[in-house]
Design an enzyme around this catalytic site. Sequence first.
Site: not given
Length: 115
Positions: A8-10
């Site tokens: 979920n890290c951009n």
Amino acid sequence: MIVYGIPNCNTVKKSLDWLKAHQIDFEFHDFKKKGVTADKLNQWFEAFGWETVLNKKGLTWKKLSKEEQAAIDSPAKAIDYLTANTSAIKRPIIEKEGLAVLISFDEEKYNETLG
């Protein structure tokens, strides 16, 4: 090739999108689920430096008090902290042929190293 990060890290998403767009096969290692070993962290420290691997811009780090942050002042203490708090690892980290080659996402460096 192995991409280490959290889904979920951009920054990880940008990296994975770049790899897919360039049709580069990779395995994804989610260190929220699979963790990371002290040996692996030591390899990354050798490649990038322990202070680079420790993500001081992230929320996990910022939640620490100034005293707690100041106490993480060596590779050994960083390993203790990062094995317990994997979200504080700068990401993604990409290994190619067993060697750590990239940390974070920089399109120019990706083109140079993987393109």
